[in-house]
Design an enzyme around this catalytic site. Structure first.
Site, PDB file in Angstrom:
ATOM      1  CG  HIS A  62      77.995  83.116 -19.140  1.00 46.16           C
ATOM      2  ND1 HIS A  62      78.285  81.778 -19.008  1.00 46.16           N
ATOM      3  CD2 HIS A  62      76.904  83.180 -19.950  1.00 46.16           C
ATOM      4  CE1 HIS A  62      77.417  81.070 -19.708  1.00 46.16           C
ATOM      5  NE2 HIS A  62      76.559  81.893 -20.287  1.00 46.16           N
ATOM      6  CG  ASP A  66      72.311  78.260 -19.266  1.00 44.26           C
ATOM      7  OD1 ASP A  66      72.573  79.478 -19.179  1.00 44.26           O
ATOM      8  OD2 ASP A  66      72.743  77.546 -20.192  1.00 44.26           O
ATOM      9  CG  HIS A  67      76.097  78.932 -17.303  1.00 44.15           C
ATOM     10  ND1 HIS A  67      77.068  78.006 -17.607  1.00 44.15           N
ATOM     11  CD2 HIS A  67      75.308  79.037 -18.407  1.00 44.15           C
ATOM     12  CE1 HIS A  67      76.884  77.577 -18.852  1.00 44.15           C
ATOM     13  NE2 HIS A  67      75.821  78.184 -19.354  1.00 44.15           N
ATOM     14  CG  HIS A 140      78.181  83.428 -24.315  1.00 46.71           C
ATOM     15  ND1 HIS A 140      77.644  82.651 -25.319  1.00 46.71           N
ATOM     16  CD2 HIS A 140      77.346  83.277 -23.252  1.00 46.71           C
ATOM     17  CE1 HIS A 140      76.532  82.087 -24.864  1.00 46.71           C
ATOM     18  NE2 HIS A 140      76.324  82.457 -23.625  1.00 46.71           N
TER      19      HIS A 140
END
Ligand SMILES: [Zn+2]
Ligand SMILES: [Zn+2]
Length: 309
Positions: A62, A66-67, A140
């Protein structure tokens, strides 16, 4: 054929001095697949001495920072080496916009083709000769997907004595039988592969699930995984916080592993920065109380994924 998962980082939310953000590099017979790319992924890859230019495809869960904030650096770095094949990037909606705008605003010089595919429906997103990578929806605070890599079943074990009994001599015909082709035997009889091979043997399965609340539909997707890498962000005491933030606890990950069936190993990842390394054992103990084959990931760990038969 080697299949290994390299943990580039195991942290959630923000990088810590000794903990990179969640990112996993899967190596299968020299081919590399990257799952998520938080800030500093290129540093983590270099620390593992991996040949990063060979990444075939990147799978993003996603578009939370942080990804994905490691992606621009990684894409620019990849331009410093020769590359003929396109690089595929998969992810939920907005991933194309993110990559496009990064390239534009940063004036990125990229000397190879990047093919971005947004995932709007669950199913197979990438197909190799003997494996496939599937995406499935997670829950999420924004659109998020989990991934599995699953290999095809392998032919059963070859029994040379059965081939000889049926008049097939040692030689190229054995290879044909092993590859699933019928061949001529004694007296012109056709020998079927099933006569000389044992039952088909399963391939291996890898699953990557992070940034989601726990819900029942995850278990059937990851069932039978030899390695199930799953978010274990919080301890059990913080289950309400986890739910509120649309994350899960280590214990919830363990329940999914237990309920799914056929999982050889659960590896926890995406730890809350509230936990120092020495605190992570709480998460491990809570997971192991439900699913004993649970382990913690740490930066730069390597998990070989073996055939079970
Ligand atoms: Zn995250
Ligand atoms: Zn997130």
């Amino acid at each position: 054929m080697n299949l290994e998962a390299f943990i580039l980082g195991c942290g959630g939310m923000m990088p810590l001095p000794h903990r990179h953000l969640t990112s996993v590099l899967l190596r299968r017979e020299g081919e590399l697949f990257l799952f998520d790319s938080g800030e500093g992924t290129q540093v983590a890859i270099r620390r593992l001495n991996l040949r990063w230019k060979k990444i075939s495809a990147i799978f993003i869960s996603h578009t939370h920072a942080d990804h994905v904030t490691g992606l621009p650096g990684l894409l620019m770095l990849s331009s410093q080496v020769e590359r003929d094949d396109p690089l595929y990037i998969f992810g939920p909606p907005k991933i194309a916009e993110y990559i496009e705008s990064s390239r534009r605003v940063l004036d990125m010089y990229i000397n190879y083709q990047i093919v971005v595919k947004e995932i709007n429906t669950p199913g197979i997103v990438y197909q190799g000769e003997t494996f496939r990578i599937r995406a499935f929806p997670l829950r999420h605070s924004k659109s998020c997907v989990g991934y599995t890599l699953e290999e095809d079943a392998r032919p059963g074990e070859f029994h040379p004595e059965k081939a000889l009994e049926r008049g097939v001599p040692l030689g190229p015909l054995w290879a044909k039988l092993q590859a699933g082709e019928p061949v001529p035997g004694a007296d012109g009889h056709i020998v079927e592969p099933s006569e000389v091979l044992g039952p088909p043997r399963s391939g291996r399965k890898f699953s990557f699930v992070t940034d989601t609340l726990a819900f029942p539909d995850i278990a059937p997707e990851v069932a039978g995984s030899d390695l199930f890498i799953c978010e274990g962000m919080f301890e059990h005491n913080l289950e309400a916080t986890a739910l509120e933030k649309k994350h899960m606890t280590a214990q919830q990950a363990a329940k999914i592993a237990r309920d799914a069936g056929g999982i050889a190993k659960l590896a926890l990842i995406h730890y809350s920065p509230r936990y120092a390394d020495s605190d992570l054992k709480i998460l491990l103990q809570e997971a192991q109380s439900i699913f004993p084959q649970s382990v913690l990931t740490r930066d730069r760990m390597v998990f070989p994924i073996e055939y079970i038969d």
